[in-house]
Design a protein around this motif. Sequence first.
Motif, PDB file in Angstrom:
ATOM      1  N   ILE A 168       0.855  -1.193   0.000  1.00  0.00           N
ATOM      2  CA  ILE A 168       0.000   0.000   0.000  1.00  0.00           C
ATOM      3  C   ILE A 168       0.889   1.240   0.000  1.00  0.00           C
ATOM      4  O   ILE A 168       1.769   1.387   0.841  1.00  0.00           O
ATOM      5  CB  ILE A 168      -0.931   0.021   1.225  1.00  0.00           C
ATOM      6  CG1 ILE A 168      -1.815  -1.232   1.252  1.00  0.00           C
ATOM      7  CG2 ILE A 168      -1.804   1.277   1.207  1.00  0.00           C
ATOM      8  CD1 ILE A 168      -2.674  -1.351   2.513  1.00  0.00           C
ATOM      9  N   SER A 169       0.678   2.127  -0.936  1.00  0.00           N
ATOM     10  CA  SER A 169       1.477   3.348  -1.027  1.00  0.00           C
ATOM     11  C   SER A 169       1.232   4.230   0.199  1.00  0.00           C
ATOM     12  O   SER A 169       0.141   4.223   0.771  1.00  0.00           O
ATOM     13  CB  SER A 169       1.121   4.129  -2.291  1.00  0.00           C
ATOM     14  OG  SER A 169       1.348   3.356  -3.446  1.00  0.00           O
ATOM     15  N   ASP A 170       2.244   5.004   0.565  1.00  0.00           N
ATOM     16  CA  ASP A 170       2.137   5.872   1.735  1.00  0.00           C
ATOM     17  C   ASP A 170       0.965   6.843   1.609  1.00  0.00           C
ATOM     18  O   ASP A 170       0.260   7.103   2.588  1.00  0.00           O
ATOM     19  CB  ASP A 170       3.438   6.646   1.944  1.00  0.00           C
ATOM     20  CG  ASP A 170       4.584   5.756   2.417  1.00  0.00           C
ATOM     21  OD1 ASP A 170       4.303   4.652   2.921  1.00  0.00           O
ATOM     22  OD2 ASP A 170       5.750   6.163   2.269  1.00  0.00           O
ATOM     23  N   PHE A 171       0.742   7.366   0.396  1.00  0.00           N
ATOM     24  CA  PHE A 171      -0.324   8.356   0.230  1.00  0.00           C
ATOM     25  C   PHE A 171      -1.705   7.752   0.442  1.00  0.00           C
ATOM     26  O   PHE A 171      -2.674   8.465   0.731  1.00  0.00           O
ATOM     27  CB  PHE A 171      -0.251   8.989  -1.178  1.00  0.00           C
ATOM     28  CG  PHE A 171      -0.736   8.106  -2.282  1.00  0.00           C
ATOM     29  CD1 PHE A 171      -2.088   7.997  -2.585  1.00  0.00           C
ATOM     30  CD2 PHE A 171       0.161   7.363  -3.038  1.00  0.00           C
ATOM     31  CE1 PHE A 171      -2.537   7.182  -3.617  1.00  0.00           C
ATOM     32  CE2 PHE A 171      -0.286   6.553  -4.072  1.00  0.00           C
ATOM     33  CZ  PHE A 171      -1.631   6.454  -4.353  1.00  0.00           C
ATOM     34  N   ALA A 172      -1.812   6.412   0.299  1.00  0.00           N
ATOM     35  CA  ALA A 172      -3.116   5.757   0.356  1.00  0.00           C
ATOM     36  C   ALA A 172      -3.395   5.045   1.667  1.00  0.00           C
ATOM     37  O   ALA A 172      -4.544   4.702   1.953  1.00  0.00           O
ATOM     38  CB  ALA A 172      -3.221   4.737  -0.787  1.00  0.00           C
ATOM     39  N   ARG A 173      -2.379   4.822   2.484  1.00  0.00           N
ATOM     40  CA  ARG A 173      -2.535   3.955   3.658  1.00  0.00           C
ATOM     41  C   ARG A 173      -3.640   4.430   4.601  1.00  0.00           C
ATOM     42  O   ARG A 173      -4.478   3.656   5.056  1.00  0.00           O
ATOM     43  CB  ARG A 173      -1.198   3.819   4.386  1.00  0.00           C
ATOM     44  CG  ARG A 173      -1.250   2.839   5.568  1.00  0.00           C
ATOM     45  CD  ARG A 173       0.112   2.467   6.106  1.00  0.00           C
ATOM     46  NE  ARG A 173       0.733   1.451   5.258  1.00  0.00           N
ATOM     47  CZ  ARG A 173       1.707   1.697   4.402  1.00  0.00           C
ATOM     48  NH1 ARG A 173       2.190   2.922   4.270  1.00  0.00           N
ATOM     49  NH2 ARG A 173       2.198   0.718   3.659  1.00  0.00           N
ATOM     50  N   ASP A 174      -3.636   5.707   4.948  1.00  0.00           N
ATOM     51  CA  ASP A 174      -4.642   6.224   5.871  1.00  0.00           C
ATOM     52  C   ASP A 174      -6.048   6.021   5.306  1.00  0.00           C
ATOM     53  O   ASP A 174      -6.963   5.605   6.027  1.00  0.00           O
ATOM     54  CB  ASP A 174      -4.392   7.712   6.137  1.00  0.00           C
ATOM     55  CG  ASP A 174      -5.363   8.286   7.161  1.00  0.00           C
ATOM     56  OD1 ASP A 174      -5.174   8.038   8.356  1.00  0.00           O
ATOM     57  OD2 ASP A 174      -6.320   8.988   6.748  1.00  0.00           O
ATOM     58  N   SER A 175      -6.223   6.283   4.019  1.00  0.00           N
ATOM     59  CA  SER A 175      -7.537   6.137   3.388  1.00  0.00           C
ATOM     60  C   SER A 175      -7.983   4.687   3.344  1.00  0.00           C
ATOM     61  O   SER A 175      -9.143   4.367   3.639  1.00  0.00           O
ATOM     62  CB  SER A 175      -7.496   6.706   1.963  1.00  0.00           C
ATOM     63  OG  SER A 175      -7.185   8.076   1.962  1.00  0.00           O
ATOM     64  N   VAL A 176      -7.071   3.791   2.977  1.00  0.00           N
ATOM     65  CA  VAL A 176      -7.407   2.369   2.881  1.00  0.00           C
ATOM     66  C   VAL A 176      -7.877   1.828   4.222  1.00  0.00           C
ATOM     67  O   VAL A 176      -8.935   1.184   4.317  1.00  0.00           O
ATOM     68  CB  VAL A 176      -6.195   1.553   2.372  1.00  0.00           C
ATOM     69  CG1 VAL A 176      -6.439   0.053   2.562  1.00  0.00           C
ATOM     70  CG2 VAL A 176      -5.922   1.856   0.906  1.00  0.00           C
ATOM     71  N   TYR A 177      -7.129   2.107   5.265  1.00  0.00           N
ATOM     72  CA  TYR A 177      -7.492   1.544   6.568  1.00  0.00           C
ATOM     73  C   TYR A 177      -8.685   2.255   7.196  1.00  0.00           C
ATOM     74  O   TYR A 177      -9.482   1.633   7.907  1.00  0.00           O
ATOM     75  CB  TYR A 177      -6.280   1.549   7.497  1.00  0.00           C
ATOM     76  CG  TYR A 177      -5.326   0.416   7.189  1.00  0.00           C
ATOM     77  CD1 TYR A 177      -5.719  -0.910   7.370  1.00  0.00           C
ATOM     78  CD2 TYR A 177      -4.056   0.652   6.680  1.00  0.00           C
ATOM     79  CE1 TYR A 177      -4.872  -1.964   7.068  1.00  0.00           C
ATOM     80  CE2 TYR A 177      -3.198  -0.397   6.373  1.00  0.00           C
ATOM     81  CZ  TYR A 177      -3.610  -1.704   6.567  1.00  0.00           C
ATOM     82  OH  TYR A 177      -2.771  -2.753   6.260  1.00  0.00           O
ATOM     83  N   TYR A 178      -8.827   3.536   6.915  1.00  0.00           N
ATOM     84  CA  TYR A 178     -10.003   4.234   7.437  1.00  0.00           C
ATOM     85  C   TYR A 178     -11.281   3.667   6.816  1.00  0.00           C
ATOM     86  O   TYR A 178     -12.237   3.341   7.526  1.00  0.00           O
ATOM     87  CB  TYR A 178      -9.914   5.733   7.150  1.00  0.00           C
ATOM     88  CG  TYR A 178     -11.144   6.492   7.604  1.00  0.00           C
ATOM     89  CD1 TYR A 178     -11.365   6.738   8.956  1.00  0.00           C
ATOM     90  CD2 TYR A 178     -12.095   6.932   6.681  1.00  0.00           C
ATOM     91  CE1 TYR A 178     -12.502   7.412   9.381  1.00  0.00           C
ATOM     92  CE2 TYR A 178     -13.231   7.605   7.095  1.00  0.00           C
ATOM     93  CZ  TYR A 178     -13.427   7.853   8.446  1.00  0.00           C
ATOM     94  OH  TYR A 178     -14.561   8.510   8.857  1.00  0.00           O
ATOM     95  N   MET A 179     -11.280   3.534   5.515  1.00  0.00           N
ATOM     96  CA  MET A 179     -12.465   3.013   4.839  1.00  0.00           C
ATOM     97  C   MET A 179     -12.715   1.549   5.199  1.00  0.00           C
ATOM     98  O   MET A 179     -13.857   1.096   5.251  1.00  0.00           O
ATOM     99  CB  MET A 179     -12.317   3.169   3.325  1.00  0.00           C
ATOM    100  CG  MET A 179     -12.420   4.611   2.847  1.00  0.00           C
ATOM    101  SD  MET A 179     -14.037   5.332   3.211  1.00  0.00           S
ATOM    102  CE  MET A 179     -13.902   6.909   2.362  1.00  0.00           C
TER     103      MET A 179
END
Length: 229
Positions: A168-179
């Motif tokens: 998972i790219s750094d820019f996407a990690r927060d979004s992926v796990y939040y969703m």
Amino acid sequence: MWNDFRPNTDTIKGFVCEWDTLGFKKSTSNWSTPEIQEAYENDLIPEFLVEEDLKENISRAEFASVSLKLYEALTGETVTSEESLPFNDVDGLENYSDIQKAYKLDIAVGTSPVTFEPYADINREQLVTMLTRTLKKYKYPEWTIETDSEYALLAGSVSKKFDDDEDISDFARDSVYYMSEMGIVTGVDANHFAPKNTTVEQEAEGYAAATREQALALSLRILKKADLL
């Protein structure tokens, strides 16, 4: 008897008809058909996609329209924009106006200062990240792409990390796990998210591809849970 075989008497009060709802059963996977129908009823499907095969991958241009539909459904507003776009590859597109508006909101951004790459497919981590941007713009009107790092939605540790977390790219990690934590998105199986293709084989089989029906289903889930997110 059916009353639609000879409608020429005063006793006829109406007709009984049956049909497949907009043909979505033919253009969607079994798992998504009910959500796609509900997405249509909530005006989340851009008109130019209604008759298309929603199992196909979603392009950057198409997603701009989907994200705009979600934003307008969340806010109850109709976005307007006459702001010119800096991209040299979007003129003449059917949904040019949608890209214009999504760009104004900072939801759709270019791949370079002068290119948008409208026909390029997006992958699963990009899809989730862009939908999260749409949610942030709704929750925090002052949010911009430049200040995105100041608006992290994920608080604390996640309940479970995906086995392919390192992909998972750094820019996407927060979004992926939040969703994921909020029940909006799931992995491709119990342990893997498939954020992006990392091998030639994965690229060939479309392992991490994001589809039109996925984008629309996630949009619906965000709309339904908006007050809890």
